[in-house]
Design a protein around this motif. Sequence first.
Motif, PDB file in Angstrom:
ATOM      1  N   ALA A   1      45.554  30.356 -75.757  1.00  0.00           N
ATOM      2  CA  ALA A   1      45.235  28.991 -76.174  1.00  0.00           C
ATOM      3  C   ALA A   1      45.894  28.684 -77.508  1.00  0.00           C
ATOM      4  O   ALA A   1      46.465  27.612 -77.716  1.00  0.00           O
TER       5      ALA A   1
ATOM      6  N   TRP B   1      59.439  26.411 -69.383  1.00  0.00           N
ATOM      7  CA  TRP B   1      60.100  27.500 -70.102  1.00  0.00           C
ATOM      8  C   TRP B   1      61.609  27.312 -70.102  1.00  0.00           C
ATOM      9  O   TRP B   1      62.266  27.439 -71.135  1.00  0.00           O
TER      10      TRP B   1
ATOM     11  N   PHE C   1      44.930  21.796 -74.235  1.00  0.00           N
ATOM     12  CA  PHE C   1      45.275  22.286 -75.566  1.00  0.00           C
ATOM     13  C   PHE C   1      46.634  21.746 -76.019  1.00  0.00           C
ATOM     14  O   PHE C   1      46.836  21.452 -77.193  1.00  0.00           O
TER      15      PHE C   1
ATOM     16  N   ARG D   1      57.143  32.132 -75.432  1.00  0.00           N
ATOM     17  CA  ARG D   1      57.469  33.459 -74.926  1.00  0.00           C
ATOM     18  C   ARG D   1      56.217  34.320 -74.823  1.00  0.00           C
ATOM     19  O   ARG D   1      56.095  35.157 -73.939  1.00  0.00           O
ATOM     20  N   ALA D   2      55.293  34.089 -75.745  1.00  0.00           N
ATOM     21  CA  ALA D   2      54.062  34.874 -75.732  1.00  0.00           C
ATOM     22  C   ALA D   2      53.124  34.433 -74.607  1.00  0.00           C
ATOM     23  O   ALA D   2      52.176  35.141 -74.276  1.00  0.00           O
ATOM     24  N   ILE D   3      53.374  33.276 -74.028  1.00  0.00           N
ATOM     25  CA  ILE D   3      52.525  32.810 -72.933  1.00  0.00           C
ATOM     26  C   ILE D   3      53.396  32.424 -71.745  1.00  0.00           C
ATOM     27  O   ILE D   3      53.090  31.518 -70.988  1.00  0.00           O
ATOM     28  N   ARG D   4      54.496  33.142 -71.633  1.00  0.00           N
ATOM     29  CA  ARG D   4      55.472  32.859 -70.588  1.00  0.00           C
ATOM     30  C   ARG D   4      54.802  32.728 -69.220  1.00  0.00           C
ATOM     31  O   ARG D   4      55.208  31.912 -68.398  1.00  0.00           O
ATOM     32  N   GLU D   5      53.772  33.526 -68.984  1.00  0.00           N
ATOM     33  CA  GLU D   5      53.136  33.538 -67.662  1.00  0.00           C
ATOM     34  C   GLU D   5      52.185  32.357 -67.477  1.00  0.00           C
ATOM     35  O   GLU D   5      51.781  32.063 -66.363  1.00  0.00           O
TER      36      GLU D   5
ATOM     37  N   SER E   1      57.706  27.513 -65.000  1.00  0.00           N
ATOM     38  CA  SER E   1      59.094  27.932 -65.199  1.00  0.00           C
ATOM     39  C   SER E   1      59.938  26.780 -65.709  1.00  0.00           C
ATOM     40  O   SER E   1      60.832  26.958 -66.525  1.00  0.00           O
TER      41      SER E   1
ATOM     42  N   MET F   1      40.625  30.645 -70.508  1.00  0.00           N
ATOM     43  CA  MET F   1      41.882  31.252 -70.885  1.00  0.00           C
ATOM     44  C   MET F   1      41.713  32.157 -72.078  1.00  0.00           C
ATOM     45  O   MET F   1      40.776  32.036 -72.856  1.00  0.00           O
ATOM     46  N   LEU F   2      42.654  33.085 -72.219  1.00  0.00           N
ATOM     47  CA  LEU F   2      42.632  33.992 -73.352  1.00  0.00           C
ATOM     48  C   LEU F   2      42.750  33.174 -74.627  1.00  0.00           C
ATOM     49  O   LEU F   2      43.532  32.235 -74.696  1.00  0.00           O
ATOM     50  N   SER F   3      41.991  33.573 -75.645  1.00  0.00           N
ATOM     51  CA  SER F   3      42.053  32.857 -76.916  1.00  0.00           C
ATOM     52  C   SER F   3      43.461  32.875 -77.489  1.00  0.00           C
ATOM     53  O   SER F   3      43.952  31.882 -78.010  1.00  0.00           O
ATOM     54  N   ARG F   4      44.108  34.020 -77.371  1.00  0.00           N
ATOM     55  CA  ARG F   4      45.463  34.130 -77.920  1.00  0.00           C
ATOM     56  C   ARG F   4      46.417  33.183 -77.186  1.00  0.00           C
ATOM     57  O   ARG F   4      47.298  32.572 -77.775  1.00  0.00           O
TER      58      ARG F   4
ATOM     59  N   ARG G   1      59.488  28.214 -79.186  1.00  0.00           N
ATOM     60  CA  ARG G   1      59.905  29.156 -78.149  1.00  0.00           C
ATOM     61  C   ARG G   1      59.209  30.501 -78.315  1.00  0.00           C
ATOM     62  O   ARG G   1      58.821  31.132 -77.326  1.00  0.00           O
ATOM     63  N   GLU G   2      59.046  30.961 -79.565  1.00  0.00           N
ATOM     64  CA  GLU G   2      58.339  32.219 -79.771  1.00  0.00           C
ATOM     65  C   GLU G   2      56.928  32.137 -79.185  1.00  0.00           C
ATOM     66  O   GLU G   2      56.452  33.061 -78.544  1.00  0.00           O
TER      67      GLU G   2
END
Lengths: 491, 337
Positions: B28, B130, B183, B119-123, B127, B23-26, B115-116
């Motif tokens: 994670a 979220w 994580f 939102r940055a990893i909504r995908e 669902s 996965m992307l570090s960001r 939530r912030e």
Amino acid sequence: MFENYETGKVFDEMFAEPGDPRAHYAGVARSLSAMNADTFERRRRMADVLFRNQGITFTVYADKRGVEKIFPFDLVPRIIPADEWDFIEKGLVQRITALNLFCQDIYHEQRILKEKIIEPELIYGAKMFRREMFGVNVPRNIYIHICGTDLIRGSDGKYYVLEDNGRTPSGVSYVLENRAVMKRVFPSVFNEYRVRAIEDYPLNLLNTMRHVAPSHAAGEPTCVILTPGVFNSAYFEHTFLARQMGIDLVEGQDLVVDNGFVYMRTTAGLRRVDVIYRRLDDDFLDPLCFRQDSVLGVAGLMNAYRVGNVALVNAVGTGVADDKAIYPFVPDMIKFYLGQEPILLNVPTYICARPDEKKYVLENLDKLVVKSTNESGGYGMLMGHQSTKEEQAVFAEKINADPRDYIAQPVVELSQAPSFCDGQAVVSGDGTRKFEGRRVDLRPYILYGEKVIVMPGGLTRVALRRGSLVVNSSQGGGSKDTWVLEEEDES
Amino acid sequence: MTLMFQAGTPTPPALASADARPMLSRDADSMFWMARYVERAEHVARLLRVHGVLLTDVGDLTQDLEAQMWQTILTTFRSGELPEGDGPVGPRIARHMTFDLNTPNSISSCIARARENARAIRESISSEMWECLNAIYWSVQADDAQARFEDSPDDYFYGIMTSSMLFQGLSNQTMAHDQRWNFTQVAKYLERIDVTARVIDTRFEVLTKMEAESDQPINIHLMGVLRSCCSLETYRRLHLADLDADTVAQFLILQRDFPRSIRFCVDQARDALEQVRKSNGSRSPSAPERILGRLSSTLEYTDINEVLTGGLSTFLQQIQTTVAEASMALQKTYFLY
């Protein structure tokens, strides 16, 4: 609820005459008439809650109250019969094909300039013309993989193309979510019709991306979406599409270019990226090539792109094709590249860069719609017939200062459809709420991959303010679910 | 100038192992903080709730002691000084720790931050997760939130706690138990260790003072500590009527199989880190795994009497330091390399 519904002077999508719904709307008219206003209002609130809890929002800049808003949803569907859609679809396929041939030509041989179909000044004066792309071969010669074409319907009932969005058209997530919400809120109305499915769009989009993957990634290319980040107005859509396609959503800071290849930073180290659906304007893509102050992009990305190690969707430089001053030439492109007559009509357009047309525009500012060629989203526009003398004077000055930056079109009366969205305006004399006509447009989405796929339907945007002709979400627009009907069985 | 599809450029390997998609570090990073803030919001809500009930139960305390009791909440969540304002200390702290967005660890702040991050990893999250988190967010942001709180703080806190548990349940049931999920587990357990260590430390300190200065029934307070850690019922089942400070400390720190005890959480966090590392195809333990592994052995082979002799507070502070080190090592290894 349809008593006293006025069809007005414009084309009404639902009613041929007051009280007389068109055949394809009969079922909806029956179901909605059987419902009282309270029931309808309850369903509407249910839809609002669904949207809000799912975080289906967009961001309005310049609105300090809160960054996120719900895109207002109007529960009365827009219905398009099969034969009408057939016509639209053919027209859109023809158009995207011509636009792609145009991009290929303009960044290579420029035959269309040599044959004097378009004045070279208009091309070289286009802010979105990218000389960096001259002579670059893009994978499979596709420039515009994803196109959102705005259609409107005049008083004559004919469809016109208002503009093509060949850079990063947004809104498709609302189309898919509107449909999902509609099915939950109005299952009975929905089931009365045979509506063509749109749910395969994300799959088609992923295939469109994979189609242009570099040859070294054969088999399993890594596809990603590049977003400017959480604060972008279309961020919801970026996450939505990433989730629907099951691919990673990356920001510029997640990518690095090394030795001409693009990598993303993962918990297991760097991983090669092959196809990027970028939702970032050309300007911000690569600080080494375009805007140096961009922190959203990836240094070295253009180099990797030019040597073919990574594919970008859409290609860089497609803005030259959806420039508003180039738009009037699309019918000519269709004739020139395809040898065909255009199926969909253009709105007549005056190009202020041409002295005689500029003169006409300046003399008729009170009748025309003036648009900046470089702005979108309903910004930088003058609606002549609704403007004051002062506003006209301001625009006259602007046009004189930079004629290339402006075009003008006669006011096209958009068609209307019944709407139950705007709280204040639809309370009639006796306090009961009812439907009123509101202006609509339509943005279908076209994918150009191995073949051209037009999503059946699209985003119907509705101007919720009474009498308003501007449907953009940033200007108080909402949207409707759009139903394209299956062909009637002959038997 | 045809540079496209040129042969001859060597294609670099895809680097990551084939079976697990890294996965992307960001992502994670956001996954970690999302889970951690949700867990923290739950602790804040539980502590405030238990405190309210406890102080009703024990009746009159000296003003000084009551203020100290409430102060433990601020200390536990590193939220500094008593908020300015009039009126009794309790409600003031409760309001402050519930709504104040300037306090990073108030419930509203924690939910907003969770939530912030989501939102940055909504995908990357389901669902259901979220929607759950989004619904909590809108409910604490709603215009009537203050009114609901004033009407019944107890209900309000209970709502937050159950929402957090719903969220964690949804994480378990709607996500693949892959690296992403691991994580969230690391985050949840690290947060729980940290809060539990602080709760025991701060509350035992006040308890000691209380025993010396007043004739307060200490049992009620020990029950309060257990309740703050969601542990009363399990403790009773295990130890029946033996309610004394040493046994409570032993239970909350060393109990092997109870999800609220520090030892259990350390083992779970270490296991989750091991899964993360293995899914990246690496054989030797990562830096944060080693730190937690050492802590795990200490807890496994420690006798509570040794701890009490050497000083409970020192021991608990060591645990907190170790958790902070593990957290840093985790970020260095996976997020910010």
